[in-house]
Design a protein around this motif. Structure first.
Motif, PDB file in Angstrom:
ATOM      1  N   GLU A  55       0.803  -1.227   0.000  1.00  0.00           N
ATOM      2  CA  GLU A  55       0.000   0.000   0.000  1.00  0.00           C
ATOM      3  C   GLU A  55       0.834   1.275   0.000  1.00  0.00           C
ATOM      4  OE1 GLU A  55      -3.343   2.314   2.758  1.00  0.00           O
ATOM      5  OE2 GLU A  55      -2.700   0.287   3.289  1.00  0.00           O
ATOM      6  N   GLY A  56       1.761   1.387   0.943  1.00  0.00           N
ATOM      7  CA  GLY A  56       2.569   2.591   1.029  1.00  0.00           C
ATOM      8  C   GLY A  56       3.477   2.777  -0.164  1.00  0.00           C
ATOM      9  N   TYR A  57       4.053   1.681  -0.664  1.00  0.00           N
ATOM     10  CA  TYR A  57       4.923   1.760  -1.833  1.00  0.00           C
ATOM     11  C   TYR A  57       4.140   2.277  -3.041  1.00  0.00           C
ATOM     12  CZ  TYR A  57       7.857  -1.158   1.142  1.00  0.00           C
ATOM     13  OH  TYR A  57       8.594  -1.637   2.194  1.00  0.00           O
ATOM     14  N   ILE A  58       2.934   1.785  -3.208  1.00  0.00           N
ATOM     15  CA  ILE A  58       2.108   2.196  -4.344  1.00  0.00           C
ATOM     16  C   ILE A  58       1.811   3.690  -4.295  1.00  0.00           C
ATOM     17  CG2 ILE A  58      -0.220   1.994  -5.317  1.00  0.00           C
ATOM     18  CD1 ILE A  58      -0.042  -1.024  -4.687  1.00  0.00           C
ATOM     19  N   LYS A  59       1.488   4.196  -3.121  1.00  0.00           N
ATOM     20  CA  LYS A  59       1.187   5.628  -3.000  1.00  0.00           C
ATOM     21  C   LYS A  59       2.378   6.476  -3.430  1.00  0.00           C
ATOM     22  CE  LYS A  59      -2.365   5.280   0.602  1.00  0.00           C
ATOM     23  NZ  LYS A  59      -3.451   5.746  -0.281  1.00  0.00           N
ATOM     24  N   TRP A  60       3.574   6.087  -2.982  1.00  0.00           N
ATOM     25  CA  TRP A  60       4.759   6.871  -3.325  1.00  0.00           C
ATOM     26  C   TRP A  60       5.166   6.677  -4.774  1.00  0.00           C
ATOM     27  CZ3 TRP A  60       5.603  10.977  -1.009  1.00  0.00           C
ATOM     28  CH2 TRP A  60       5.439  11.106   0.381  1.00  0.00           C
ATOM     29  N   ILE A  61       5.047   5.469  -5.285  1.00  0.00           N
ATOM     30  CA  ILE A  61       5.381   5.242  -6.686  1.00  0.00           C
ATOM     31  C   ILE A  61       4.452   6.048  -7.588  1.00  0.00           C
ATOM     32  CG2 ILE A  61       5.425   3.511  -8.533  1.00  0.00           C
ATOM     33  CD1 ILE A  61       6.394   1.483  -6.414  1.00  0.00           C
ATOM     34  N   ASP A  62       3.162   6.019  -7.292  1.00  0.00           N
ATOM     35  CA  ASP A  62       2.203   6.789  -8.091  1.00  0.00           C
ATOM     36  C   ASP A  62       2.541   8.281  -8.065  1.00  0.00           C
ATOM     37  OD1 ASP A  62       0.737   4.577  -8.848  1.00  0.00           O
ATOM     38  OD2 ASP A  62      -0.850   4.864  -7.358  1.00  0.00           O
ATOM     39  N   TYR A  63       2.845   8.786  -6.870  1.00  0.00           N
ATOM     40  CA  TYR A  63       3.123  10.218  -6.772  1.00  0.00           C
ATOM     41  C   TYR A  63       4.419  10.574  -7.503  1.00  0.00           C
ATOM     42  CZ  TYR A  63       3.229  14.967  -5.068  1.00  0.00           C
ATOM     43  OH  TYR A  63       3.230  16.342  -5.021  1.00  0.00           O
ATOM     44  N   THR A  69       4.907  -8.337  -7.107  1.00  0.00           N
ATOM     45  CA  THR A  69       3.590  -7.699  -7.144  1.00  0.00           C
ATOM     46  C   THR A  69       3.693  -6.260  -7.632  1.00  0.00           C
ATOM     47  OG1 THR A  69       2.769  -9.090  -5.345  1.00  0.00           O
ATOM     48  CG2 THR A  69       1.589  -7.039  -5.754  1.00  0.00           C
ATOM     49  N   LEU A  70       4.662  -5.531  -7.118  1.00  0.00           N
ATOM     50  CA  LEU A  70       4.847  -4.151  -7.555  1.00  0.00           C
ATOM     51  C   LEU A  70       5.236  -4.086  -9.023  1.00  0.00           C
ATOM     52  CD1 LEU A  70       6.720  -2.660  -4.465  1.00  0.00           C
ATOM     53  CD2 LEU A  70       4.395  -2.118  -5.205  1.00  0.00           C
ATOM     54  N   ARG A  71       6.075  -4.985  -9.463  1.00  0.00           N
ATOM     55  CA  ARG A  71       6.464  -4.990 -10.871  1.00  0.00           C
ATOM     56  C   ARG A  71       5.283  -5.321 -11.780  1.00  0.00           C
ATOM     57  NH1 ARG A  71      12.403  -8.010 -11.007  1.00  0.00           N
ATOM     58  NH2 ARG A  71      13.632  -6.154 -10.512  1.00  0.00           N
ATOM     59  N   ALA A  72       4.417  -6.187 -11.315  1.00  0.00           N
ATOM     60  CA  ALA A  72       3.227  -6.513 -12.101  1.00  0.00           C
ATOM     61  C   ALA A  72       2.300  -5.298 -12.198  1.00  0.00           C
ATOM     62  CB  ALA A  72       2.486  -7.693 -11.483  1.00  0.00           C
ATOM     63  N   ASP A  73       2.244  -4.503 -11.136  1.00  0.00           N
ATOM     64  CA  ASP A  73       1.416  -3.299 -11.137  1.00  0.00           C
ATOM     65  C   ASP A  73       2.014  -2.198 -12.017  1.00  0.00           C
ATOM     66  OD1 ASP A  73      -0.423  -4.427  -9.410  1.00  0.00           O
ATOM     67  OD2 ASP A  73       0.460  -3.543  -7.607  1.00  0.00           O
ATOM     68  N   TYR A  74       3.347  -2.201 -12.153  1.00  0.00           N
ATOM     69  CA  TYR A  74       4.045  -1.162 -12.918  1.00  0.00           C
ATOM     70  C   TYR A  74       5.007  -1.824 -13.908  1.00  0.00           C
ATOM     71  CZ  TYR A  74       2.363   1.649  -8.999  1.00  0.00           C
ATOM     72  OH  TYR A  74       1.580   2.251  -8.055  1.00  0.00           O
ATOM     73  N   PRO A  75       4.484  -2.467 -14.940  1.00  0.00           N
ATOM     74  CA  PRO A  75       5.327  -3.282 -15.832  1.00  0.00           C
ATOM     75  C   PRO A  75       6.375  -2.494 -16.611  1.00  0.00           C
ATOM     76  CG  PRO A  75       3.107  -3.040 -16.712  1.00  0.00           C
ATOM     77  CD  PRO A  75       3.063  -2.512 -15.319  1.00  0.00           C
ATOM     78  N   LYS A  76       6.200  -1.185 -16.741  1.00  0.00           N
ATOM     79  CA  LYS A  76       7.155  -0.381 -17.506  1.00  0.00           C
ATOM     80  C   LYS A  76       8.078   0.447 -16.613  1.00  0.00           C
ATOM     81  CE  LYS A  76       4.152  -0.044 -21.564  1.00  0.00           C
ATOM     82  NZ  LYS A  76       3.489   0.872 -22.535  1.00  0.00           N
TER      83      LYS A  76
END
Length: 267
Positions: free
Chosen positions: A107-115, A161-168
């Motif tokens: 959860e926290g990683y996704i928030k920061w990666i998105d931002y 999981t994170l790589r699957a969410d952000y494949p590029k």
């Protein structure tokens, strides 16, 4: 201060330092994390300069313990604003985060990666896995086996999981926590002459205290792991000699050689 920009920290110990030709272009970096993470990040300006890496700059945002996880830093308004202010420049090329078991999800990683990606879509990311705390409560064998089992299974699952969410997007991990395992195993075998006790704030030790904060030898070894993981510096030819009997460069190289290539950076 909570934010350290362009940290110029020097090595904890050095006897012979010679700069070498550049091996990679330096990156404008942001590192956020706790007290098992910040001391390692603070050494990167020194080591990148000695390795001839031109252009590395960095900022650090720190918060202790579980409050230094990505999720906690996002949830704490003042810390979130500090980190966002750095990312808002749109020029952060490398964003490094850490882990603490109080917040084990993505959860926290996704928030920061998105931002971060909203400010610079070319940002690269790493997540650095530290050692287990309170090491004195476990035998060396249990201490090693628990970390290795977690790293090879749950940890790599999180990265997958994170790589699957952000494949590029480039997302890699740094297994610097293994530094504590290797040093402790040598100490238990009576083969770590640089250390006289497991944990001490005064005597030569692996850890500074019972919590497991890194003493200089663990900090130094972990920094070498980071240097190879982030910039691909060849530690066999790196013209720098830590002031220890133990061959820390070889130890760091072994840690990274054993790390699965698919979880490393592109260097």
């Amino acid at each position: 201060a909570d934010v350290s920009s362009l940290d110029s920290a020097t090595s904890d110990s050095v006897t012979d330092v010679v700069a070498k030709a550049p091996v990679a272009a330096g990156m404008k970096s942001l590192f956020i994390g706790h007290s098992f993470f910040r001391p390692i990040a603070q050494g990167m300006p020194f080591h990148t300069e000695q390795a001839g890496i031109v252009g590395h700059t960095q900022s650090i945002v720190f918060s202790g313990g579980a409050s230094g996880t990505p999720k906690a830093l996002w949830n704490k308004q003042n810390k979130r604003k500090q980190i966002q202010a750095i990312l808002d420049g749109g020029d952060i090329e490398l964003f490094g985060m850490t882990y603490e078991p109080s917040h084990p999800t993505t959860e926290g990683y996704i928030k920061w990666i998105d931002y971060a990606l909203s400010q610079n879509p070319n940002t690269r990311f790493f997540i650095a896995l530290p050692w287990i705390d309170v090491p004195g409560f476990m035998t060396p064998e249990t201490y090693s086996s628990l970390w290795i089992e977690f790293h090879d299974n749950d940890w790599h699952d999180l990265i997958d999981t994170l790589r699957a969410d952000y494949p590029k997007v480039e997302i890699f991990c740094i297994p610097y926590g293994q530094s504590a395992l290797e040093l402790r195993n040598l100490y238990a075998a009576g083969q770590l002459p640089d250390v006289s006790i497991l944990a001490s704030g005064k005597e030569p030790a692996i850890f500074k205290d019972g919590k497991g904060h890194p003493a200089p030898i663990l900090t130094e070894l972990s920094r070498l792991v980071w240097l190879n993981a982030i910039y691909g510096v060849d530690l066999e030819t790196y013209a720098y000699e830590p002031d220890y009997v133990t061959d820390l460069k070889s130890m760091a190289k072994s840690i990274m050689d054993a790390h699965h290539d698919s979880y490393g950076s592109h260097y």
